[in-house]
Design a protein around this motif. Sequence first.
Motif, mmCIF file in Angstrom:
data_model
loop_
_atom_site.group_PDB
_atom_site.id
_atom_site.type_symbol
_atom_site.label_atom_id
_atom_site.label_comp_id
_atom_site.label_asym_id
_atom_site.label_seq_id
_atom_site.Cartn_x
_atom_site.Cartn_y
_atom_site.Cartn_z
ATOM 1 N N GLN B 4 38.166 -5.945 -34.494
ATOM 2 C CA GLN B 4 36.774 -5.915 -34.934
ATOM 3 C C GLN B 4 36.566 -4.857 -36.022
ATOM 4 O OE1 GLN B 4 34.820 -5.406 -31.117
ATOM 5 N NE2 GLN B 4 34.218 -7.554 -31.203
ATOM 6 N N LEU B 6 33.613 -3.082 -38.416
ATOM 7 C CA LEU B 6 32.167 -2.893 -38.549
ATOM 8 C C LEU B 6 31.826 -2.715 -40.020
ATOM 9 C CD1 LEU B 6 29.459 -2.418 -37.109
ATOM 10 C CD2 LEU B 6 30.049 -0.013 -36.949
ATOM 11 N N ARG B 15 27.467 -7.735 -47.054
ATOM 12 C CA ARG B 15 28.041 -7.977 -45.723
ATOM 13 C C ARG B 15 28.705 -9.347 -45.675
ATOM 14 N NH1 ARG B 15 22.973 -5.870 -43.677
ATOM 15 N NH2 ARG B 15 22.485 -7.885 -42.762
ATOM 16 N N LYS B 19 32.626 -10.260 -45.083
ATOM 17 C CA LYS B 19 32.973 -11.241 -44.056
ATOM 18 C C LYS B 19 33.892 -12.306 -44.622
ATOM 19 C CE LYS B 19 30.342 -13.056 -40.248
ATOM 20 N NZ LYS B 19 29.114 -12.894 -39.526
ATOM 21 N N GLU B 28 37.497 -9.830 -37.146
ATOM 22 C CA GLU B 28 36.138 -10.195 -36.762
ATOM 23 C C GLU B 28 35.185 -9.153 -37.359
ATOM 24 O OE1 GLU B 28 33.274 -10.556 -32.909
ATOM 25 O OE2 GLU B 28 35.417 -10.246 -32.564
ATOM 26 N N ILE B 30 31.660 -7.276 -37.656
ATOM 27 C CA ILE B 30 30.388 -6.968 -37.005
ATOM 28 C C ILE B 30 29.499 -6.340 -38.066
ATOM 29 C CG2 ILE B 30 29.277 -5.610 -35.208
ATOM 30 C CD1 ILE B 30 32.313 -5.643 -34.043
ATOM 31 N N GLU B 31 28.250 -6.804 -38.146
ATOM 32 C CA GLU B 31 27.395 -6.321 -39.222
ATOM 33 C C GLU B 31 26.362 -5.301 -38.723
ATOM 34 O OE1 GLU B 31 25.775 -9.433 -41.710
ATOM 35 O OE2 GLU B 31 27.323 -10.814 -40.982
ATOM 36 N N GLN B 41 26.053 -0.271 -32.539
ATOM 37 C CA GLN B 41 27.102 -1.283 -32.452
ATOM 38 C C GLN B 41 28.409 -0.680 -31.942
ATOM 39 O OE1 GLN B 41 26.707 -4.319 -32.624
ATOM 40 N NE2 GLN B 41 25.459 -5.058 -34.325
ATOM 41 N N LYS B 44 28.869 -0.911 -28.432
ATOM 42 C CA LYS B 44 28.954 -2.234 -27.814
ATOM 43 C C LYS B 44 30.302 -2.911 -28.063
ATOM 44 C CE LYS B 44 24.061 -3.051 -28.544
ATOM 45 N NZ LYS B 44 23.298 -3.578 -29.656
ATOM 46 N N CYS B 45 30.995 -2.488 -29.118
ATOM 47 C CA CYS B 45 32.208 -3.209 -29.488
ATOM 48 C C CYS B 45 33.399 -2.281 -29.556
ATOM 49 C CB CYS B 45 32.056 -3.888 -30.841
ATOM 50 S SG CYS B 45 30.432 -4.551 -31.149
ATOM 51 N N VAL B 47 35.510 -1.160 -32.072
ATOM 52 C CA VAL B 47 35.607 -1.154 -33.529
ATOM 53 C C VAL B 47 36.914 -0.510 -33.973
ATOM 54 C CG1 VAL B 47 34.552 -0.311 -35.656
ATOM 55 C CG2 VAL B 47 33.115 -1.072 -33.763
#
Lengths: 878, 122
Positions: B4, B6, B15, B19, B28, B30-31, B41, B44-45, B47
């Motif tokens: 992931q 960010l 963004r 991507k 992956e 994440i924005e 963020q 939550k992830c 990164v």
Amino acid sequence: MEELQKLSNAIRQYEDGDLLAVAEIRETAETLQTRVEDEQIAQILENIVTTAEEIVLQGSSEENLQQLQELGSALISSASEEEVPEEGQEQAREPKKGPQQSKEQVAANLKEVTIEDSEILSSFLVEAHDHLDDIEERILDLEKSYDEQTVHDIFRSMHTIKGVSSFIGLSKIKGFSHRLETVLNSMRTGELEIEEELVDILLNGGDVLQQMVSDIEAQAEGLDTSSGEAVIYEGRVDTSEIDTRLEPYLQKIESGAAEEKTAGAVEKSGTPAAPGAAESQVKPEKTFAEELISPEMIQKFVEETSDLVDTAEKTMLELEKDPTNTAGIEEAFRAIHTVKGNAGFFGFAILEKMCMGIEGILDTLRTGARSPDPQIVNLLLQSIDGLNATLQRVHKGEILPGELSDSSVSAEKAVASKEEGDYKPLGDMLVEMGIASQEAVDQALDMQRMRLGEILIDQGEAKQDEIEKALEQQGKEVPEKKDQFASYRIKRRDIRVDTERLDKLFDLMGEMITAESMVINNPELEPYDLPDFERASNYLSKISREMQEITMSMRMIPLEGLFSKMRRLVRDLSKKFEKPINLEITGEDTEMDRTVMEEISDPLVHIIRNALDHGVESAAKRKAAGKPETGTVKLSAGYEGNEIWITVADDGGGLKRDALIARSLERGLIQGNPDEMKDEDVWKLIFEPGFSTAEKVSEISGRGVGMDVVKKNVEKLRGKIDIQSVEGEGSTFVLKIPLTLAIIDGITFTVGPQLYSLPITDVIQFHKASEVEITQTSTEDVVINLRNEVIPVVKLYDFFQIETEKKRVEEGIVIVAQARDHKLAILVDEIIGYRQIVIKSLPSYMKDIRALSGCSIMSDGKVSLIVDTGALISYVLE
Amino acid sequence: MGKQILCVDDSVTIRKLVKKALEPEGFEIIEAENGQVALDQCGKCEVSLCIVDVNMPVMDGFQFVEALKQKPEYSHIPVVFLTTESAAQKKQVGKELGVNGWIVKPFEAPSLAKVVKMLVKQ
């Protein structure tokens, strides 16, 4: 071979931190590694790969950067013996050129742009439109009033447009927005003054940009790149007009930047003993004092000083015309004295020093030790020019505020500035010219009772003609600069108005609202149906409402100043209590009436002191409780409806219910069962006179006086204090202050022949009482039972001793009002209605009447007295 | 699921570009539109890399990195500035904050992918 050369070049040009470059280097080295036959070179290439990776992953250090450079040079020397096969690697290694560069069409002004992805393009278009709309709105705001944040926001929007358009290859939009951005940046840093022409250019520039974007949008419609690339054309919108107008500004910025660079270079090559402005700018660690001094404060300082110096100059000019006109000398002395003090505070040592000299001379004039002959006036005027010149440099940011007290640095700074060809005090000049020794000058300066030159002559240190020569020199020294200074005007966004005049305007505004109401609600008009008059009067009301708002706003100043005082307070107290505390300030740009702010200052100081003393626990206690050792106090402000809320929140121990109750019982402050008290009522006990819970009395807080005074002060402003507190987590104090003091919405009613008004915020309901609801509790006291709530009744005719026919509760109307958490039923004769009322203070002979907060003139010219609900309740409860 | 990354930028276009450049490479994205959102963020992830714009509303790139590096659980995450700021002074600030480097806008998708792959081993 050629490729190795290129790689080596790339390494040489590598700028620390440029990830694209280092990635390119790494990849090239890796690819080449598989192809070279020479083992030595292959080894070097491998080392390059590992070093590049190290730089990226572990961060660059002097060692690995140097290593990379060494490997780069080693590559060349080794490769000079070795040939590398070339098999069309050009394409793989060469970074892919953007289509916009390869397909540039110079012939027409049109430029072909290859769009690879229509989705990205349309996303840009939508975004660009949004930003441009934003920009336009903000520029219009800017036209109305300058605001740093607004300029910053415009800059950021423009910056985004530039950045994104450069990606897509819209180089015309990029170039144009870049030029606008450059100008905006200089506005942001204060390099360019905000003037009408500039705002106009920005507005028109925004329009042109909008057209450019719309043009692309029209072409992009229906563009489909799913099957590959598509081409659109840029450059159909003419930007030349704006570009021409932008040119002078861009040149100005460029020349400014160039100057700065040379100045910086000179500074660096200069002797280390002369730390100048540029150096202190680079200094990363700011002292606390420097943090306090914001650019706005310097701006204010420059404006104020400029005014003061003007005052002094005016006096001098008058003196020059008429040497007997000595009336202004005192004022000039005071002005220069103030400048000296301020300059000292800001650490502008050179200004301070100059003022000291001028002040000394003025002092001799003031005390009559010397008479103001033309020569001395001339000297003073020259010194004032020097002051102005230095001030201009402060304004331009060439001289930065220094340390508050470090005199050695200040002196050095003074010398440094002087060396840059600044105004030189006469004493320095004499020393430099070898006419007098430094000691002699210093001695003379110490005396400073007479004019410096004459002292030196008296002491035989210098001859009259030599002094005159020096004076001449002093005048000549900076001839070009002087001209520059003569045309120099500090452009300002504000004018100074005596607060008395502002208050007068405020009063008149109130009078006007009253007068307006007299006209519009004139009883003589009542019988007629006057639609046209109604329209006209609505229009008048609208305008006067707006005028009222503007008048109010003129007295508003941001809380910033007050809040920065608190920063200092917290710092000092944090040291004193040995509790590390972090003060977080938000909403300092909230504006508040100046007079209200003065009133709020003390209560705020008190609350913050309490938060630090009683609220935040000691570091050890915090640690034990699992909290961060550094306590946090949040100070914030904001508008809530018709009020300004100033919040002080700490993350300390919170109020302790049991302790508060125990203490209150001890002092006899609680009637009834304490267990039934709501938390918020318990918290309010701290406002009771004579209450103190501090376990130990500290120097500043906790003497049992204070919170009750705080409450009184806030209530004087018709404000409230709310407390929220969770034990162990902290407490929050909210000061709720009404926005305006002078004009309120009120309910007007009669008692006998007299008119009274109540602020509408105090009123809960009106009630026509019936006999069953009324209970006589004693010969005088009456209570009323409303929805199972027993409320004491005060008969206003009785309270104010007024003759009326409606003496019984059921004959009149009862207004239920609330203040200080108590309800009161006020018996009045008749409700007149809801009005906007302008509060006027009571004439002094009426000041002693209890429970009145002011009076107001009604539309029919009658006077209505404004009842202070809070005071009325306390009288009744007593 | 790929690693992931960010992407913190107030411009939705940028963004999207990031991507498009990185998703084909198996990352992956994440924005986040500003530093504040980005910090949320992070919680939550998982990164692996932050690509951060400098000029943003609410919380700018510098503030974000400063906050990020202060949290021990995030301080190891590599950070790349994606910016048009080329002033040396700003770069110095970034370096002192502990960012791994910067990429100057505009960039080409393959170059970005190269940089990212170098920083995030898949």
